[in-house]
Scaffold this active site. Structure first.
Site, PDB file in Angstrom:
ATOM      1  N   ALA A  65      37.161 -15.491  44.410  1.00  0.00           N
ATOM      2  CA  ALA A  65      37.958 -15.618  45.641  1.00  0.00           C
ATOM      3  C   ALA A  65      37.737 -17.003  46.234  1.00  0.00           C
ATOM      4  O   ALA A  65      36.674 -17.598  46.063  1.00  0.00           O
ATOM      5  CB  ALA A  65      37.517 -14.546  46.631  1.00  0.00           C
ATOM      6  N   GLY A 108      35.853 -12.849  41.536  1.00  0.00           N
ATOM      7  CA  GLY A 108      37.240 -12.474  41.258  1.00  0.00           C
ATOM      8  C   GLY A 108      37.719 -12.941  39.888  1.00  0.00           C
ATOM      9  O   GLY A 108      38.628 -12.356  39.307  1.00  0.00           O
ATOM     10  N   GLU A 111      36.630 -10.288  37.702  1.00  0.00           N
ATOM     11  CA  GLU A 111      37.485  -9.131  37.991  1.00  0.00           C
ATOM     12  C   GLU A 111      38.877  -9.307  37.381  1.00  0.00           C
ATOM     13  O   GLU A 111      39.476  -8.343  36.895  1.00  0.00           O
ATOM     14  CB  GLU A 111      37.565  -8.917  39.510  1.00  0.00           C
ATOM     15  CG  GLU A 111      36.222  -8.453  40.079  1.00  0.00           C
ATOM     16  CD  GLU A 111      36.157  -8.483  41.587  1.00  0.00           C
ATOM     17  OE1 GLU A 111      36.543  -9.528  42.179  1.00  0.00           O
ATOM     18  OE2 GLU A 111      35.728  -7.487  42.188  1.00  0.00           O
ATOM     19  N   GLU A 131      28.952 -12.003  44.226  1.00  0.00           N
ATOM     20  CA  GLU A 131      29.279 -11.778  45.646  1.00  0.00           C
ATOM     21  C   GLU A 131      28.051 -11.435  46.472  1.00  0.00           C
ATOM     22  O   GLU A 131      27.943 -11.804  47.646  1.00  0.00           O
ATOM     23  CB  GLU A 131      30.310 -10.638  45.768  1.00  0.00           C
ATOM     24  CG  GLU A 131      31.699 -10.978  45.264  1.00  0.00           C
ATOM     25  CD  GLU A 131      31.894 -10.733  43.773  1.00  0.00           C
ATOM     26  OE1 GLU A 131      30.888 -10.504  43.047  1.00  0.00           O
ATOM     27  OE2 GLU A 131      33.052 -10.771  43.334  1.00  0.00           O
TER      28      GLU A 131
HETATM   29  N1  COA Z   1      35.858 -20.802  46.561  1.00  0.00           N
HETATM   30  C1  COA Z   1      36.034 -21.968  47.194  1.00  0.00           C
HETATM   31  N2  COA Z   1      35.447 -23.119  46.802  1.00  0.00           N
HETATM   32  C2  COA Z   1      34.639 -23.059  45.733  1.00  0.00           C
HETATM   33  C3  COA Z   1      34.418 -21.870  45.019  1.00  0.00           C
HETATM   34  C4  COA Z   1      35.065 -20.691  45.486  1.00  0.00           C
HETATM   35  N3  COA Z   1      34.915 -19.521  44.886  1.00  0.00           N
HETATM   36  N4  COA Z   1      33.567 -22.127  44.013  1.00  0.00           N
HETATM   37  C5  COA Z   1      33.279 -23.435  44.067  1.00  0.00           C
HETATM   38  N5  COA Z   1      33.910 -24.013  45.117  1.00  0.00           N
HETATM   39  C6  COA Z   1      33.887 -25.410  45.530  1.00  0.00           C
HETATM   40  C7  COA Z   1      32.481 -25.862  45.897  1.00  0.00           C
HETATM   41  O1  COA Z   1      32.211 -25.531  47.238  1.00  0.00           O
HETATM   42  C8  COA Z   1      32.575 -27.337  45.662  1.00  0.00           C
HETATM   43  O2  COA Z   1      33.259 -27.924  46.739  1.00  0.00           O
HETATM   44  P1  COA Z   1      32.979 -29.461  47.142  1.00  0.00           P
HETATM   45  O3  COA Z   1      33.379 -30.280  45.930  1.00  0.00           O
HETATM   46  O4  COA Z   1      33.858 -29.668  48.319  1.00  0.00           O
HETATM   47  O5  COA Z   1      31.511 -29.543  47.431  1.00  0.00           O
HETATM   48  C9  COA Z   1      33.492 -27.446  44.451  1.00  0.00           C
HETATM   49  O6  COA Z   1      34.239 -26.230  44.421  1.00  0.00           O
HETATM   50  C10 COA Z   1      32.744 -27.561  43.142  1.00  0.00           C
HETATM   51  O7  COA Z   1      31.766 -26.543  43.094  1.00  0.00           O
HETATM   52  P2  COA Z   1      30.334 -26.778  42.448  1.00  0.00           P
HETATM   53  O8  COA Z   1      29.514 -25.561  42.705  1.00  0.00           O
HETATM   54  O9  COA Z   1      29.779 -28.070  42.916  1.00  0.00           O
HETATM   55  O10 COA Z   1      30.749 -26.891  40.926  1.00  0.00           O
HETATM   56  P3  COA Z   1      29.874 -26.624  39.647  1.00  0.00           P
HETATM   57  O11 COA Z   1      30.654 -27.181  38.547  1.00  0.00           O
HETATM   58  O12 COA Z   1      28.477 -27.081  39.854  1.00  0.00           O
HETATM   59  O13 COA Z   1      29.804 -25.020  39.523  1.00  0.00           O
HETATM   60  C11 COA Z   1      30.687 -22.794  39.587  1.00  0.00           C
HETATM   61  C12 COA Z   1      30.964 -24.263  39.249  1.00  0.00           C
HETATM   62  C13 COA Z   1      31.983 -22.011  39.407  1.00  0.00           C
HETATM   63  C14 COA Z   1      29.602 -22.230  38.668  1.00  0.00           C
HETATM   64  C15 COA Z   1      30.182 -22.698  41.039  1.00  0.00           C
HETATM   65  O14 COA Z   1      31.059 -23.447  41.868  1.00  0.00           O
HETATM   66  C16 COA Z   1      30.080 -21.326  41.625  1.00  0.00           C
HETATM   67  O15 COA Z   1      29.148 -20.600  41.317  1.00  0.00           O
HETATM   68  N6  COA Z   1      31.055 -20.957  42.487  1.00  0.00           N
HETATM   69  C17 COA Z   1      31.006 -19.766  43.297  1.00  0.00           C
HETATM   70  C18 COA Z   1      31.295 -18.527  42.528  1.00  0.00           C
HETATM   71  C19 COA Z   1      31.256 -17.335  43.440  1.00  0.00           C
HETATM   72  O16 COA Z   1      30.295 -17.083  44.154  1.00  0.00           O
HETATM   73  N7  COA Z   1      32.343 -16.550  43.431  1.00  0.00           N
HETATM   74  C20 COA Z   1      32.443 -15.350  44.227  1.00  0.00           C
HETATM   75  C21 COA Z   1      33.197 -15.638  45.442  1.00  0.00           C
HETATM   76  S1  COA Z   1      33.226 -14.227  46.530  1.00  0.00           S
END
Ligand code: COA
Length: 259
Positions: A65, A108, A111, A131
């Protein structure tokens, strides 16, 4: 952002449709992406292809999400409803829907992959329901689809810890159905999708319906569904073609019409 810029729907001549998420660097499932997915599913339902592939980015299938859209305490009901509607429309398509997962499929994203009928992952894919690390729970079907795929105890361990599940483990626990080298991922998903698209599509649709409906029923109720769809498939043109071809030429030679 318009849904066109965050979702791409390609219809190929071989009967395969490919939905690609193209929402920036992490493919967050924003409202625009969910609306785009929902309208792509409606578009496909109105003019069915033979099989569907759902894919995301090379490094990130979908990061879940869009957390930046989370508002106040009243927002939860609307977010989960949007997810259920969009993923439900995709999952209800009467064709095999294959998730092609190259990289991270988190929250998501996981999912979405589970709302598909089958998951082909690259060795670099990573699954998870993180989450809990935000103090919330999966709201895009994860509390229901994950235990149906990996069993209740493993689903609880994955969702309550929020840990990441690498491709080899995903394969072992059934979260990924196949794992292939990154270079072979598209070839393999297309190989499966094109071969299904040439198959007996009425029978495929009825098989999927019987399996999916049966999963939420008792065995006896599920068997009643099977009796119903078995009777129905006998009325299809494909069943006439398939049986005649078998008697004349042996198995696997039939050329189906999809009717
Ligand atoms: N929603 C909104 N923004 C998100 C996001 C999400 N689900 N996941 C990552 N971002 C944003 C980060 O805040 C970051 O923003 P910034 O560049 O302004 O700082 C950017 O995307 C890059 O994320 P980052 O974590 O630095 O990238 P990464 O390559 O190191 O890692 C992931 C990628 C996908 C592993 C990691 O971003 C992550 O774990 N995301 C969250 C997943 C999550 O918790 N999903 C459930 C949501 S309820």
């Amino acid at each position: 952002m318009s849904s066109e810029s965050v979702i791409n729907l390609e219809r190929r001549d071989d009967g395969v449709a490919i939905i690609t998420l193209t929402n920036g660097k992490v493919n967050a499932l924003s409202t625009a992406v969910l609306n785009g997915l929902h309208s792509a599913a409606n578009d496909l339902a109105a003019d069915l292809p033979g099989a569907i592939i759902v894919t995301g980015g090379e490094r990130i299938f979908a990061a879940g999400a869009d957390i930046s859209e989370f508002g106040g305490p009243e927002e939860g009901a609307a977010i989960t409803r949007k997810f259920h509607d969009a993923l439900g429309a995709l999952s209800a398509l009467p064709r095999m829907v294959i998730a092609e997962v190259a990289g991270y499929a988190l929250g998501g994203g996981c999912e979405l992959a589970m709302a598909c009928d089958y998951r082909i992952a690259s060795t670099k894919a990573v699954f998870g329901q993180p989450e809990i690390l935000l103090g919330i729970i999966p709201g895009g079907g994860g509390t229901q689809r994950l235990p149906r795929i990996v069993g209740a105890s493993r689903a609880k361990e994955i969702s309550l810890s929020g840990r990441q599940v690498a491709a080899d483990e995903a394969l072992r626990i059934g979260l990924a159905d196949e794992v292939v080298e990154p270079d072979s991922l598209r070839d393999r998903s297309l190989e499966l999708a094109t071969s299904l698209a040439k198959g007996a599509l009425v029978a495929q649709a009825l098989t999927k319906e019987a399996i999916d409906r049966g999963l939420s029923m008792s065995l006896d109720e599920g068997l009643a569904v099977e009796r119903h769809v078995f009777a129905e498939v006998f009325r299809s043109e494909d069943s006439q073609i398939g049986v005649k071809s078998f008697l004349e030429h042996g198995p696997g030679k039939a050329e189906f019409t999809g009717r």
